[in-house]
Write a protein that holds these residues in place. Structure first.
Motif, PDB file in Angstrom:
ATOM      1  N   LEU A 100     -59.396   6.481 -44.933  1.00 29.73           N
ATOM      2  CA  LEU A 100     -60.261   6.620 -46.110  1.00 29.73           C
ATOM      3  C   LEU A 100     -60.294   5.278 -46.843  1.00 29.73           C
ATOM      4  O   LEU A 100     -60.576   4.267 -46.229  1.00 29.73           O
ATOM      5  CB  LEU A 100     -59.783   7.770 -46.988  1.00 29.73           C
ATOM      6  N   GLY A 101     -59.967   5.259 -48.123  1.00 22.75           N
ATOM      7  CA  GLY A 101     -60.015   4.007 -48.873  1.00 22.75           C
ATOM      8  C   GLY A 101     -58.661   3.364 -49.059  1.00 22.75           C
ATOM      9  O   GLY A 101     -58.464   2.582 -49.991  1.00 22.75           O
ATOM     10  N   ARG A 102     -57.719   3.676 -48.151  1.00 21.53           N
ATOM     11  CA  ARG A 102     -56.364   3.163 -48.302  1.00 21.53           C
ATOM     12  C   ARG A 102     -55.887   2.519 -46.998  1.00 21.53           C
ATOM     13  O   ARG A 102     -56.439   2.755 -45.934  1.00 21.53           O
ATOM     14  CB  ARG A 102     -55.421   4.300 -48.703  1.00 21.53           C
ATOM     15  N   VAL A 103     -54.838   1.722 -47.143  1.00 19.16           N
ATOM     16  CA  VAL A 103     -54.196   1.079 -46.000  1.00 19.16           C
ATOM     17  C   VAL A 103     -52.762   1.582 -45.915  1.00 19.16           C
ATOM     18  O   VAL A 103     -52.005   1.482 -46.899  1.00 19.16           O
ATOM     19  CB  VAL A 103     -54.201  -0.454 -46.149  1.00 19.16           C
ATOM     20  N   LEU A 104     -52.409   2.124 -44.760  1.00 23.70           N
ATOM     21  CA  LEU A 104     -51.037   2.542 -44.523  1.00 23.70           C
ATOM     22  C   LEU A 104     -50.259   1.360 -43.964  1.00 23.70           C
ATOM     23  O   LEU A 104     -50.633   0.790 -42.934  1.00 23.70           O
ATOM     24  CB  LEU A 104     -51.004   3.704 -43.521  1.00 23.70           C
ATOM     25  N   ASP A 105     -49.185   0.986 -44.640  1.00 25.21           N
ATOM     26  CA  ASP A 105     -48.284  -0.060 -44.157  1.00 25.21           C
ATOM     27  C   ASP A 105     -47.526   0.524 -42.964  1.00 25.21           C
ATOM     28  O   ASP A 105     -46.508   1.209 -43.119  1.00 25.21           O
ATOM     29  CB  ASP A 105     -47.331  -0.490 -45.268  1.00 25.21           C
ATOM     30  N   LEU A 106     -48.034   0.265 -41.772  1.00 25.23           N
ATOM     31  CA  LEU A 106     -47.557   0.947 -40.578  1.00 25.23           C
ATOM     32  C   LEU A 106     -46.123   0.562 -40.238  1.00 25.23           C
ATOM     33  O   LEU A 106     -45.305   1.413 -39.861  1.00 25.23           O
ATOM     34  CB  LEU A 106     -48.495   0.640 -39.411  1.00 25.23           C
TER      35      LEU A 106
END
Length: 400
Positions: free
Chosen positions: A33-39
């Motif tokens: 969506l409008g977010r970034v997951l710090d993988l």
């Protein structure tokens, strides 16, 4: 559909980002969506089995790990994001998309660009060689391509400086012209990212395409048409192409595009056995591109119309034994369709500069300083959803 809706749990493209707090530290992320997951941080904290691959500063280690790892990581991220405790577990590792800076998602090894659209190739032939057949005699027998310059590949949003070079001698002169290009163009393309390498001297057949190619992203192969037109005989593109190639910051896995697979157009000439895809699963893709110039929608090229598929391009790229390396990038060539509003470059849209575009009070035959070109795309997803391909954009700066 809002842009966020194009990047749901069925998509999950990968990228590399940094933050304002730690600008020199690059981290692997997944867009949701409008977010970034710090993988990397999430994988380390939650004990993911592939954490070592995901805490690196580029996608290359994950690319090299192969399809089993790709599927396992993707499944785990989907599980994290769909779980009932997703907000609590992942909250510390999610950042707003607008709060991070994006970088090239992988280290580019080699770069090859193809010429796979029959509509584009025929139109270019008609515009530039009106007295000759539109397609060269080899075009229906092999995917034509050229080797580009990996060091000129840059992430979306990077500026594009107008290049200098030679052009044809002015009328009545013998000496070539020299100076900034006057016919700067974009080319709407799709790039394919190689993960698993191959051994030197070994061809990669079409049926092994998905064992090597991780995913795809939008690409703009900027072109200086006057420089290109003077230099390309007899060896093909060089300085007219090598000054900049813009790549989207997010790589969409092929696994996200299963619902977009379509057969390629009918073949008019029987291909040689290594390019014959009869009886194989279809590797065409129903990608709907959109091209905007300074915010104005100017073209909607359909990738489904491409004559040569990415699997055929990979088979041809390696049939002579050229090896694949992790991080290899190969591009489709300009995506164009049969309609006037489906042309993927200004050379086609303006008939070689003879028919200017008129948009909101501005007129263009080729790109002017300050112009911004952006490419976006979407594809059908499961259950009627849509899968978005991240934007690639660039603004033209004056020659230096």
């Amino acid at each position: 559909m809002p842009e966020d809706g194009l990047f749901g749990i069925e998509n999950l493209p990968y990228g590399v980002f940094s933050t304002a707090e730690r600008p020199g530290e690059r981290r692997l992320g997944v867009r949701h969506l409008g977010r970034v997951l710090d993988l990397g941080a999430a994988a380390a904290a939650l004990g993911a089995p592939h954490a070592e691959l995901l805490t690196r500063p580029s996608l290359n280690p994950l690319l090299a790990a192969g399809p089993a790892a790709w599927r396992a990581v993707r499944a785990r991220v989907q599980d994290w994001l769909s779980g009932p405790d997703a907000a609590e577990r992942l909250g510390p590792f999610l950042r707003p998309l607008g709060a991070v800076r994006m970088h090239l998602p992988f280290e580019v090894a080699d770069y090859v660009d193809f010429y796979a659209s029959e509509h584009h190739a025929a139109a270019v032939g008609r515009i530039l060689r009106p007295q000759a057949p539109g397609l060269p005699p080899n075009w229906k027998h092999l995917p034509i391509g050229y080797h580009g310059r990996a060091g000129s590949v840059q992430v979306s949003g990077s500026p594009v400086v107008r290049p200098h070079g030679q052009g044809r001698p002015p009328r009545g002169a013998e000496t070539p012209a020299f100076g900034p290009t006057r016919r700067l163009d974009f080319e709407a393309e799709v790039g394919f990212v190689v993960g698993v390498p191959s051994a030197p001297g070994t061809a990669v057949p079409q049926h092994a395409y998905r064992e090597h190619v991780f995913g795809l992203c939008l690409l703009n192969d900027w072109s200086a048409r006057d420089i290109q037109g003077w230099e390309y005989v007899p060896l093909g593109p060089f300085l007219g192409k090598s000054f900049a190639t813009s790549l989207a910051a997010w790589v969409t896995p092929l696994d996200a595009l299963e619902a977009a697979r379509v057969p390629p157009p009918p073949r008019t000439h029987p291909p040689l056995p290594y390019l014959d895809d009869a009886g194989l699963p279809p590797e065409g893709l129903d990608l709907r591109l959109e091209v905007r110039l300074n915010g104005h929608l100017i073209a909607e090229p359909p990738f489904a119309a491409m004559y040569w598929t990415p699997a055929q391009q990979l088979a041809h790229l390696t049939v002579n034994g050229a090896r694949l390396r992790t991080g290899d990038l190969y591009a489709s060539g300009t995506v164009s369709g049969p309609g006037e509003d489906q042309r993927g470059c200004l050379l086609e849209l303006t008939e070689g500069g003879r028919r200017p575009l008129r948009l909101g009070g501005m007129e263009r035959t080729f790109l002017a300083d300050g112009d911004e070109v952006s490419l976006t795309a979407w594809a059908p997803g499961p259950g009627g959803s849509r899968i978005g391909l991240a934007e690639v954009s660039g603004r033209i700066l004056p020659a230096r």
